[in-house]
Design a protein around this motif. Structure first.
Motif, PDB file in Angstrom:
ATOM      1  N   LEU A  38       0.837  -1.190   0.000  1.00 23.43           N
ATOM      2  CA  LEU A  38       0.000   0.000   0.000  1.00 23.43           C
ATOM      3  C   LEU A  38       0.874   1.242   0.000  1.00 23.43           C
ATOM      4  O   LEU A  38       2.039   1.197   0.396  1.00 23.43           O
ATOM      5  CB  LEU A  38      -0.887   0.036   1.245  1.00 23.43           C
ATOM      6  CG  LEU A  38      -1.854  -1.124   1.478  1.00 23.43           C
ATOM      7  CD1 LEU A  38      -2.514  -0.974   2.840  1.00 23.43           C
ATOM      8  CD2 LEU A  38      -2.907  -1.173   0.393  1.00 23.43           C
ATOM      9  N   GLY A  39       0.275   2.360  -0.398  1.00 18.72           N
ATOM     10  CA  GLY A  39       0.996   3.623  -0.347  1.00 18.72           C
ATOM     11  C   GLY A  39       0.283   4.675  -1.157  1.00 18.72           C
ATOM     12  O   GLY A  39      -0.577   4.365  -1.991  1.00 18.72           O
ATOM     13  N   PRO A  40       0.598   5.955  -0.934  1.00 17.94           N
ATOM     14  CA  PRO A  40      -0.047   7.029  -1.682  1.00 17.94           C
ATOM     15  C   PRO A  40       0.430   7.056  -3.129  1.00 17.94           C
ATOM     16  O   PRO A  40       1.475   6.489  -3.470  1.00 17.94           O
ATOM     17  CB  PRO A  40       0.409   8.291  -0.938  1.00 17.94           C
ATOM     18  CG  PRO A  40       1.745   7.907  -0.374  1.00 17.94           C
ATOM     19  CD  PRO A  40       1.627   6.453  -0.010  1.00 17.94           C
ATOM     20  N   ASN A  41      -0.331   7.722  -3.982  1.00 18.87           N
ATOM     21  CA  ASN A  41       0.133   7.941  -5.355  1.00 18.87           C
ATOM     22  C   ASN A  41       1.451   8.694  -5.324  1.00 18.87           C
ATOM     23  O   ASN A  41       1.600   9.684  -4.605  1.00 18.87           O
ATOM     24  CB  ASN A  41      -0.896   8.762  -6.140  1.00 18.87           C
ATOM     25  CG  ASN A  41      -2.106   7.937  -6.541  1.00 18.87           C
ATOM     26  OD1 ASN A  41      -2.003   6.732  -6.734  1.00 18.87           O
ATOM     27  ND2 ASN A  41      -3.254   8.577  -6.664  1.00 18.87           N
ATOM     28  N   GLY A  42       2.416   8.202  -6.098  1.00 22.18           N
ATOM     29  CA  GLY A  42       3.719   8.838  -6.120  1.00 22.18           C
ATOM     30  C   GLY A  42       4.599   8.488  -4.932  1.00 22.18           C
ATOM     31  O   GLY A  42       5.692   9.036  -4.791  1.00 22.18           O
ATOM     32  N   GLY A  43       4.122   7.551  -4.100  1.00 23.45           N
ATOM     33  CA  GLY A  43       4.877   7.210  -2.897  1.00 23.45           C
ATOM     34  C   GLY A  43       6.013   6.236  -3.120  1.00 23.45           C
ATOM     35  O   GLY A  43       6.821   6.026  -2.213  1.00 23.45           O
ATOM     36  N   THR A 198      -2.060  -2.153  -4.068  1.00 24.45           N
ATOM     37  CA  THR A 198      -3.447  -1.720  -4.147  1.00 24.45           C
ATOM     38  C   THR A 198      -3.632  -0.473  -3.296  1.00 24.45           C
ATOM     39  O   THR A 198      -2.844  -0.199  -2.383  1.00 24.45           O
ATOM     40  CB  THR A 198      -4.401  -2.831  -3.662  1.00 24.45           C
ATOM     41  OG1 THR A 198      -5.755  -2.392  -3.770  1.00 24.45           O
ATOM     42  CG2 THR A 198      -4.131  -3.209  -2.219  1.00 24.45           C
ATOM     43  N   HIS A 199      -4.676   0.304  -3.616  1.00 23.95           N
ATOM     44  CA  HIS A 199      -5.109   1.404  -2.754  1.00 23.95           C
ATOM     45  C   HIS A 199      -6.281   0.973  -1.871  1.00 23.95           C
ATOM     46  O   HIS A 199      -6.723   1.746  -1.027  1.00 23.95           O
ATOM     47  CB  HIS A 199      -5.551   2.605  -3.599  1.00 23.95           C
ATOM     48  CG  HIS A 199      -4.410   3.355  -4.201  1.00 23.95           C
ATOM     49  ND1 HIS A 199      -4.069   3.252  -5.531  1.00 23.95           N
ATOM     50  CD2 HIS A 199      -3.512   4.205  -3.652  1.00 23.95           C
ATOM     51  CE1 HIS A 199      -3.025   4.019  -5.778  1.00 23.95           C
ATOM     52  NE2 HIS A 199      -2.660   4.600  -4.665  1.00 23.95           N
ATOM     53  N   ASP A 200      -6.777  -0.230  -2.079  1.00 20.33           N
ATOM     54  CA  ASP A 200      -7.968  -0.714  -1.385  1.00 20.33           C
ATOM     55  C   ASP A 200      -7.556  -1.427  -0.101  1.00 20.33           C
ATOM     56  O   ASP A 200      -7.143  -2.586  -0.121  1.00 20.33           O
ATOM     57  CB  ASP A 200      -8.739  -1.660  -2.311  1.00 20.33           C
ATOM     58  CG  ASP A 200     -10.085  -2.085  -1.743  1.00 20.33           C
ATOM     59  OD1 ASP A 200     -10.269  -2.038  -0.518  1.00 20.33           O
ATOM     60  OD2 ASP A 200     -10.952  -2.472  -2.555  1.00 20.33           O
ATOM     61  N   VAL A 201      -7.668  -0.729   1.036  1.00 20.68           N
ATOM     62  CA  VAL A 201      -7.208  -1.310   2.296  1.00 20.68           C
ATOM     63  C   VAL A 201      -8.059  -2.505   2.696  1.00 20.68           C
ATOM     64  O   VAL A 201      -7.556  -3.459   3.318  1.00 20.68           O
ATOM     65  CB  VAL A 201      -7.194  -0.251   3.424  1.00 20.68           C
ATOM     66  CG1 VAL A 201      -6.139   0.808   3.168  1.00 20.68           C
ATOM     67  CG2 VAL A 201      -8.558   0.398   3.601  1.00 20.68           C
ATOM     68  N   ASP A 202      -9.342  -2.496   2.353  1.00 24.97           N
ATOM     69  CA  ASP A 202     -10.194  -3.634   2.697  1.00 24.97           C
ATOM     70  C   ASP A 202      -9.822  -4.862   1.879  1.00 24.97           C
ATOM     71  O   ASP A 202      -9.808  -5.979   2.402  1.00 24.97           O
ATOM     72  CB  ASP A 202     -11.669  -3.271   2.488  1.00 24.97           C
ATOM     73  CG  ASP A 202     -12.131  -2.184   3.445  1.00 24.97           C
ATOM     74  OD1 ASP A 202     -11.782  -2.259   4.638  1.00 24.97           O
ATOM     75  OD2 ASP A 202     -12.808  -1.247   2.992  1.00 24.97           O
ATOM     76  N   LEU A 203      -9.511  -4.658   0.616  1.00 23.06           N
ATOM     77  CA  LEU A 203      -9.050  -5.777  -0.211  1.00 23.06           C
ATOM     78  C   LEU A 203      -7.735  -6.326   0.350  1.00 23.06           C
ATOM     79  O   LEU A 203      -7.546  -7.546   0.429  1.00 23.06           O
ATOM     80  CB  LEU A 203      -8.886  -5.335  -1.659  1.00 23.06           C
ATOM     81  CG  LEU A 203      -8.472  -6.406  -2.672  1.00 23.06           C
ATOM     82  CD1 LEU A 203      -9.066  -6.090  -4.029  1.00 23.06           C
ATOM     83  CD2 LEU A 203      -6.956  -6.525  -2.811  1.00 23.06           C
ATOM     84  N   ALA A 204      -6.832  -5.435   0.740  1.00 25.56           N
ATOM     85  CA  ALA A 204      -5.549  -5.877   1.300  1.00 25.56           C
ATOM     86  C   ALA A 204      -5.759  -6.704   2.556  1.00 25.56           C
ATOM     87  O   ALA A 204      -5.128  -7.750   2.751  1.00 25.56           O
ATOM     88  CB  ALA A 204      -4.666  -4.662   1.606  1.00 25.56           C
ATOM     89  N   HIS A 205      -6.655  -6.254   3.422  1.00 24.99           N
ATOM     90  CA  HIS A 205      -6.896  -6.993   4.663  1.00 24.99           C
ATOM     91  C   HIS A 205      -7.516  -8.353   4.387  1.00 24.99           C
ATOM     92  O   HIS A 205      -7.175  -9.354   5.023  1.00 24.99           O
ATOM     93  CB  HIS A 205      -7.808  -6.185   5.590  1.00 24.99           C
ATOM     94  CG  HIS A 205      -7.952  -6.794   6.944  1.00 24.99           C
ATOM     95  ND1 HIS A 205      -8.890  -7.755   7.226  1.00 24.99           N
ATOM     96  CD2 HIS A 205      -7.231  -6.613   8.078  1.00 24.99           C
ATOM     97  CE1 HIS A 205      -8.764  -8.127   8.486  1.00 24.99           C
ATOM     98  NE2 HIS A 205      -7.764  -7.458   9.023  1.00 24.99           N
ATOM     99  N   ARG A 206      -8.411  -8.389   3.435  1.00 21.75           N
ATOM    100  CA  ARG A 206      -9.080  -9.648   3.093  1.00 21.75           C
ATOM    101  C   ARG A 206      -8.124 -10.653   2.473  1.00 21.75           C
ATOM    102  O   ARG A 206      -8.209 -11.853   2.744  1.00 21.75           O
ATOM    103  CB  ARG A 206     -10.217  -9.325   2.122  1.00 21.75           C
ATOM    104  CG  ARG A 206     -10.799 -10.516   1.399  1.00 21.75           C
ATOM    105  CD  ARG A 206     -11.774 -10.025   0.342  1.00 21.75           C
ATOM    106  NE  ARG A 206     -12.211 -11.112  -0.515  1.00 21.75           N
ATOM    107  CZ  ARG A 206     -13.008 -10.954  -1.555  1.00 21.75           C
ATOM    108  NH1 ARG A 206     -13.472  -9.762  -1.849  1.00 21.75           N
ATOM    109  NH2 ARG A 206     -13.340 -11.994  -2.310  1.00 21.75           N
ATOM    110  N   TRP A 207      -7.207 -10.177   1.640  1.00 22.72           N
ATOM    111  CA  TRP A 207      -6.416 -11.075   0.806  1.00 22.72           C
ATOM    112  C   TRP A 207      -5.048 -11.418   1.382  1.00 22.72           C
ATOM    113  O   TRP A 207      -4.559 -12.543   1.213  1.00 22.72           O
ATOM    114  CB  TRP A 207      -6.229 -10.432  -0.573  1.00 22.72           C
ATOM    115  CG  TRP A 207      -5.450 -11.260  -1.534  1.00 22.72           C
ATOM    116  CD1 TRP A 207      -5.926 -12.272  -2.315  1.00 22.72           C
ATOM    117  CD2 TRP A 207      -4.048 -11.176  -1.801  1.00 22.72           C
ATOM    118  NE1 TRP A 207      -4.904 -12.819  -3.064  1.00 22.72           N
ATOM    119  CE2 TRP A 207      -3.748 -12.166  -2.753  1.00 22.72           C
ATOM    120  CE3 TRP A 207      -3.033 -10.356  -1.317  1.00 22.72           C
ATOM    121  CZ2 TRP A 207      -2.466 -12.353  -3.243  1.00 22.72           C
ATOM    122  CZ3 TRP A 207      -1.750 -10.544  -1.797  1.00 22.72           C
ATOM    123  CH2 TRP A 207      -1.470 -11.528  -2.750  1.00 22.72           C
TER     124      TRP A 207
END
Length: 284
Positions: A38-43, A198-207
């Motif tokens: 995860l991370g911000p755009n341009g991070g 991904t930017h989707d924290v819920d997807l990251a937690h699920r997967w």
């Protein structure tokens, strides 16, 4: 102790010397572990991936494959790309052949494999990505989701131990996301280690088993619950909190051991609580 498949050790990189992107980033990609980045755009997420896969040369630090520094000569980079493959966020950046089968065959052909082996790899990759019926379809006539799957199939045809996906669910509708995640689960069960951003924290937690946050030029890695329950860390990366860690704590306070990762699992956990009313059966 078995070393990571691929490791970033103190990587430093800048496109503009006055604005460094990474200032000592370290990340270990272990076999069999599902990691979300995860991370911000341009991070620096995509930059980190490109450095790990040898597409960029770091200004400092090193990349290690199976514990050994990757040499940037042709032999060293070829060995790296036989072991690890990167799929970019925009499939149009990777697709260029006239039809799907030709595109997927490009990597194996470049390895100098016999024609029969190339054909077998292409067929297996297309089947794994559920696009065997598209083998003869011109790539420019594919839908966005089909292009994503074709790009991933091209990487899978190389039979890498590690598959790195940059924003693989971006641009997909909810059904497309679910279908892609099911395919990634199949690849994982078949022995391919999968890493995705991904930017989707819920997807990251699920997967994911682990989550890495790239921000401020560095990387923090921890178990998914630990990272995605850390509101301050997520704010520093311009991300909102995931709902699941908070729900876990609430369910624990209510005496439930459930740890739902999807809405369906949450509804099931709520239905098990004392005094719960089944959805669609409101009380008087």
């Amino acid at each position: 102790m078995i070393p990571p498949i691929l490791q970033a050790d103190g990587l430093v990189f800048a496109y503009d010397p006055q604005r460094p992107v990474l200032t000592g980033a370290s990340l270990s990609l272990h076999e069999g572990r599902r990691l979300a980045v995860l991370g911000p755009n341009g991070g620096g997420k995509t930059t980190l991936f490109r450095l790990l896969l040898g597409l960029l040369e770091p200004g400092g630090g090193r990349v290690l494959l199976d514990g050994e520094p990757v040499r940037r000569g042709r032999r060293g980079l070829t060995r790296l790309r036989e072991q690890a493959q990167l799929v970019l966020q925009d499939p149009d950046d990777q697709l260029f052949a006239a039809d799907v089968a030709q595109d997927v065959s490009f990597g194996p052909l470049n390895l100098g494999l016999p024609a029969a082996e190339v054909a077998a790899r292409v067929e297996a990759a297309l089947t794994a990505l559920h696009i065997a019926d598209l083998a003869d379809r011109p790539t420019h006539l594919l839908s966005f989701g089909q292009k994503k799957r074709t790009a991933i199939a091209g990487a899978v045809a190389m039979r890498p131990r590690l598959l790195v996906l940059d924003e693989p669910t971006a641009g997909l509708d909810p059904t497309g996301v679910e279908e892609l995640l099911a395919t990634l689960d199949d690849l994982h069960r078949a022995g391919t280690t999968v890493v995705l951003s991904t930017h989707d924290v819920d997807l990251a937690h699920r997967w994911a088993d682990e989550v890495a946050v790239v921000a401020g030029g560095r990387v923090r890695v921890a178990a998914a619950d630990d990272v995605l329950g850390d509101a301050e860390l997520l704010r520093s990366a311009r991300l909102g909190p995931a709902w699941a860690p908070g729900v876990h704590r609430l369910l624990q306070a209510l005496g439930s051991p459930a740890r739902p990762r999807t809405p369906a699992e949450l509804y099931a956990a709520l239905a098990e609580l004392p005094g719960a009313v089944a959805p669609g059966h409101g009380g008087s």
